[in-house]
Design an enzyme around this catalytic site. Structure first.
Site, PDB file in Angstrom:
ATOM      1  N   ARG A 196      10.852  -2.245  11.143  1.00 15.18           N
ATOM      2  CA  ARG A 196       9.767  -1.923  12.070  1.00 15.18           C
ATOM      3  C   ARG A 196       9.611  -3.052  13.082  1.00 15.18           C
ATOM      4  O   ARG A 196       9.671  -4.216  12.729  1.00 15.18           O
ATOM      5  CB  ARG A 196       8.461  -1.752  11.290  1.00 15.18           C
TER       6      ARG A 196
ATOM      7  N   ARG B 263      -0.521  -9.452  12.967  1.00 15.65           N
ATOM      8  CA  ARG B 263      -1.135  -8.415  12.134  1.00 15.65           C
ATOM      9  C   ARG B 263      -1.909  -9.022  10.977  1.00 15.65           C
ATOM     10  O   ARG B 263      -2.942  -8.502  10.565  1.00 15.65           O
ATOM     11  CB  ARG B 263      -0.062  -7.440  11.632  1.00 15.65           C
TER      12      ARG B 263
ATOM     13  N   ARG C  77      11.327  -6.199   4.875  1.00 18.34           N
ATOM     14  CA  ARG C  77      11.129  -4.749   4.690  1.00 18.34           C
ATOM     15  C   ARG C  77      12.036  -3.950   5.617  1.00 18.34           C
ATOM     16  O   ARG C  77      12.173  -4.236   6.791  1.00 18.34           O
ATOM     17  CB  ARG C  77       9.664  -4.412   4.986  1.00 18.34           C
TER      18      ARG C  77
ATOM     19  N   LYS D 167       0.830  -1.209   0.000  1.00 19.62           N
ATOM     20  CA  LYS D 167       0.000   0.000   0.000  1.00 19.62           C
ATOM     21  C   LYS D 167       0.866   1.261   0.000  1.00 19.62           C
ATOM     22  O   LYS D 167       0.618   2.187  -0.757  1.00 19.62           O
ATOM     23  CB  LYS D 167      -0.924   0.034   1.225  1.00 19.62           C
TER      24      LYS D 167
ATOM     25  N   ARG E  66      -9.859   0.499   8.853  1.00 17.28           N
ATOM     26  CA  ARG E  66      -9.460  -0.885   9.125  1.00 17.28           C
ATOM     27  C   ARG E  66     -10.560  -1.663   9.820  1.00 17.28           C
ATOM     28  O   ARG E  66     -10.393  -2.841  10.091  1.00 17.28           O
ATOM     29  CB  ARG E  66      -8.232  -0.875  10.030  1.00 17.28           C
TER      30      ARG E  66
HETATM   31  P1  AMP Z   1       0.476   0.168   9.259  1.00 17.26           P
HETATM   32  O1  AMP Z   1       1.728   0.951   9.102  1.00 17.26           O
HETATM   33  O2  AMP Z   1      -0.660   0.697   8.430  1.00 17.26           O
HETATM   34  O3  AMP Z   1       0.681  -1.304   9.042  1.00 17.26           O
HETATM   35  O4  AMP Z   1       0.017   0.352  10.771  1.00 17.26           O
HETATM   36  C1  AMP Z   1       0.840  -0.030  11.854  1.00 17.26           C
HETATM   37  C2  AMP Z   1       0.000  -0.234  13.111  1.00 17.26           C
HETATM   38  O5  AMP Z   1      -0.645   0.994  13.473  1.00 17.26           O
HETATM   39  C3  AMP Z   1      -1.125  -1.243  12.991  1.00 17.26           C
HETATM   40  O6  AMP Z   1      -0.697  -2.588  13.181  1.00 17.26           O
HETATM   41  C4  AMP Z   1      -2.055  -0.769  14.106  1.00 17.26           C
HETATM   42  O7  AMP Z   1      -1.551  -1.135  15.383  1.00 17.26           O
HETATM   43  C5  AMP Z   1      -1.943   0.741  13.991  1.00 17.26           C
HETATM   44  N1  AMP Z   1      -2.942   1.292  13.037  1.00 17.26           N
HETATM   45  C6  AMP Z   1      -2.677   1.898  11.849  1.00 17.26           C
HETATM   46  N2  AMP Z   1      -3.804   2.293  11.241  1.00 17.26           N
HETATM   47  C7  AMP Z   1      -4.821   1.918  12.064  1.00 17.26           C
HETATM   48  C8  AMP Z   1      -6.226   2.030  11.994  1.00 17.26           C
HETATM   49  N3  AMP Z   1      -6.844   2.589  10.925  1.00 17.26           N
HETATM   50  N4  AMP Z   1      -6.967   1.530  13.025  1.00 17.26           N
HETATM   51  C9  AMP Z   1      -6.369   0.974  14.091  1.00 17.26           C
HETATM   52  N5  AMP Z   1      -5.047   0.817  14.229  1.00 17.26           N
HETATM   53  C10 AMP Z   1      -4.255   1.290  13.217  1.00 17.26           C
END
Ligand code: AMP
Length: 214
Positions: free
Chosen positions: A160, A171, A127, A13, A88
């Site tokens: 990360r 996740r 990554r 993404k 999400r």
């Molecule tokens: P990402 O970088 O999008 O994979 O997000 C990393 C982490 O941030 C996720 O595993 C969640 O813990 C939190 N997170 C990001 N976006 C959301 C969202 N829209 N709702 C809830 N938690 C989020």
């Protein structure tokens, strides 16, 4: 164009959002990036989010919805945006629709990147990213010229915390349970565009453009 980019962790993404920005100047609203910044800055939001993020769990809807609503009101989003990692959950999707409706706006398309689970785990585990400019690498598929160092600014690359094996699996499970149902939400409205997320970023990007009629 007001877009939602969907797909499990490691689906690409962020990479595709950056391409959409480069071509159409659609700002990338990444809730993951917003939360990581809050964690780094040690804000109250960051303190609440940190343990959940490290465990691979979602932060509560009420923490994230208001932040996105405010972000979408900023001037750079008025001509369109790409949401990366939001919504999400179904309540997030509903709150987003309501917020946009209040501003006489709406989502034009939800693009979902589909990638098999084993490849997702491989992408996540390899990554690496630059903490200063945000450029994303992969140790095998798109390595930097100098191992462990950003091509653009030379900063040491980082992995990360939530891309490490235990959180990475968690996740994927959270995505399957809580986020995958959001696809049906957009499908019912005729907005879902499903894209095969396996292959080169360039090929995937051209499919996205086709799906959007660009
Ligand atoms: P990402 O970088 O999008 O994979 O997000 C990393 C982490 O941030 C996720 O595993 C969640 O813990 C939190 N997170 C990001 N976006 C959301 C969202 N829209 N709702 C809830 N938690 C989020």
């Amino acid at each position: 164009m007001n877009l939602v980019l969907m797909g499990p962790p490691g689906a690409g993404k962020g990479t595709q959002a950056k391409k959409l920005y480069a071509d159409y100047r659609l700002p990338q609203i990444s809730t993951g990036d917003i939360l990581r910044e809050a964690v780094a800055a040690g804000t109250l939001l960051g303190k609440k989010a940190k343990p959940l993020m490290e465990a691979g769990k979602l932060v509560p809807d009420e923490l994230i919805i208001g932040i996105v609503e405010q972000r979408l009101q900023k001037a750079d989003c008025l001509g369109g945006f790409v949401l990366d990692g939001f919504p999400r959950t179904i309540p997030q999707a509903e709150a987003l629709d309501q917020a946009l409706e209040r501003a006489s706006r709406r989502i034009d398309a939800a693009v979902s990147l589909e990638v098999p689970i084993e490849l997702l785990i491989e992408r996540q585990s390899g990554r690496r990213s630059c903490p200063s400019c945000g450029t994303i690498y992969h140790v095998v598929y798109s390595p930097p010229k100098q191992q462990g160092q950003c091509d653009k600014d030379g900063a040491p690359l980082v992995q990360r915390e939530d891309d490490k094996p235990k959180s990475a699996r968690a996740r994927q499970e959270v995505y399957a349970k809580q986020t995958a149902p959001v696809k049906a939400y957009y499908e019912k409205r005729g907005l879902l565009r499903t894209i095969d997320g396996v292959g080169s970023p360039e090929r995937i990007y051209s499919e996205i453009r086709l799906a959007l009629g660009k």
